[in-house]
Motif scaffolding. Structure first.
Motif, mmCIF file in Angstrom:
data_model
loop_
_atom_site.group_PDB
_atom_site.id
_atom_site.type_symbol
_atom_site.label_atom_id
_atom_site.label_comp_id
_atom_site.label_asym_id
_atom_site.label_seq_id
_atom_site.Cartn_x
_atom_site.Cartn_y
_atom_site.Cartn_z
ATOM 1 N N LEU A 160 45.070 50.372 45.942
ATOM 2 C CA LEU A 160 44.436 48.673 46.362
ATOM 3 C C LEU A 160 44.942 48.414 44.705
ATOM 4 O O LEU A 160 45.357 49.053 43.682
ATOM 5 N N GLU A 161 46.519 47.593 44.730
ATOM 6 C CA GLU A 161 46.841 46.639 44.268
ATOM 7 C C GLU A 161 46.240 44.860 43.816
ATOM 8 O O GLU A 161 45.853 43.765 44.783
ATOM 9 N N ALA A 204 46.381 36.875 41.332
ATOM 10 C CA ALA A 204 45.307 36.831 41.958
ATOM 11 C C ALA A 204 44.159 36.578 41.667
ATOM 12 O O ALA A 204 42.695 36.468 42.491
ATOM 13 N N ILE A 205 43.555 36.861 40.237
ATOM 14 C CA ILE A 205 42.350 37.172 39.530
ATOM 15 C C ILE A 205 41.534 35.536 39.288
ATOM 16 O O ILE A 205 42.177 35.009 39.275
ATOM 17 N N THR A 206 40.789 35.591 40.117
ATOM 18 C CA THR A 206 39.701 34.293 39.712
ATOM 19 C C THR A 206 38.923 34.027 39.002
ATOM 20 O O THR A 206 37.764 33.521 38.471
ATOM 21 N N TYR A 231 38.950 38.012 43.121
ATOM 22 C CA TYR A 231 40.017 37.806 43.470
ATOM 23 C C TYR A 231 40.571 37.923 44.522
ATOM 24 O O TYR A 231 39.708 37.434 46.398
ATOM 25 N N LYS A 232 42.168 36.754 44.741
ATOM 26 C CA LYS A 232 42.605 35.736 46.055
ATOM 27 C C LYS A 232 43.095 37.231 47.059
ATOM 28 O O LYS A 232 44.266 37.811 46.729
ATOM 29 N N LEU A 283 42.072 34.638 51.118
ATOM 30 C CA LEU A 283 40.927 35.358 51.132
ATOM 31 C C LEU A 283 40.264 35.592 50.333
ATOM 32 O O LEU A 283 40.745 36.956 49.571
ATOM 33 N N PRO A 284 39.329 35.260 49.553
ATOM 34 C CA PRO A 284 38.646 35.432 48.468
ATOM 35 C C PRO A 284 37.754 37.728 49.106
ATOM 36 O O PRO A 284 37.333 37.363 49.543
ATOM 37 N N SER A 285 38.302 37.880 47.463
ATOM 38 C CA SER A 285 37.965 39.660 47.418
ATOM 39 C C SER A 285 37.065 39.914 47.216
ATOM 40 O O SER A 285 37.379 39.559 45.095
#
Length: 204
Positions: A50-51, A56-58, A73-74, A79-81
């Protein structure tokens, strides 16, 4: 942080590195930086990878008295993950947060959660537990009567093996026990919401 491989625990996560642009997680046990990179670059591998790009981090969150770190993150398509893990070495968490705050200029926020925020994930877990228990109860009866459709996937067959072993009464007992534990957590967290450390990206 350079050339450091962190040992962690989490769902299909055992180690990760922080390079110039992202976090790279692997299910392989911690190895040297070079071995990690060589394994990561392999196209054919049994390891789960997983990268997460820094941009992308919220949010990055951690509650007091809890070792779990949650990265929001996005993901694909924006999509929110979420990614959850815990460090094997406690001091690594300090290094991790320090890197994001000092090197990537994430903003630190420390707050006491509202009662609703403190319990909302547990409420969802309680609903899921109840739903699975009800489904498992009827599936156990169907298996006992020989009317159940045997699943084609390994996960479905494993679930059916478990409920078949427990039986309908066993499924209900286990469901009640898990629901009671989650209910206790909901009550204690609602009465005394925990403090939470959050790191938010500089452009938030």
């Amino acid at each position: 942080m350079e050339n450091k491989v962190f040992a962690i625990s989490g769902d299909k996560k055992s180690s990760f590195i922080m390079d110039e642009s992202s976090l790279k997680f692997s299910s392989k046990d911690p190895v040297s930086w070079t071995e990690f990179q060589e394994s990561w670059d392999k196209m054919l591998t049994l390891a789960t990878k997983l990268e997460i790009k820094y941009d992308a981090i919220t949010a990055i969150k951690k509650e007091d008295n809890d070792d779990t770190i949650v990265i929001k993150y996005k993901g694909l398509g924006g999509l929110p993950s979420e990614c959850e893990f815990s460090f094997a070495v406690e001091t690594d968490a300090t290094l991790f947060f320090h890197f994001f705050e000092k090197s990537l200029y994430f903003q630190k926020n420390y707050e006491t959660l509202t009662p609703f925020k403190a319990i909302r994930n547990y409420l969802f877990g309680l609903l899921v537990t109840i739903a699975i228990s009800i489904y498992g109860y009827f599936e156990a009866i169907a298996l006992e009567n020989g009317t159940a459709d045997i699943g084609s996937s390994r996960k479905v067959r494993a679930f059916q093996n478990i409920v078949g072993l427990l039986g309908d009464k066993g499924v209900i007992i286990v469901g009640i026990a898990i629901s009671a534990f989650i209910g206790y957590k909901i009550w204690t967290r609602f009465k005394n919401p925990p403090n939470q450390l959050s790191l938010l990206p500089p452009n938030n």
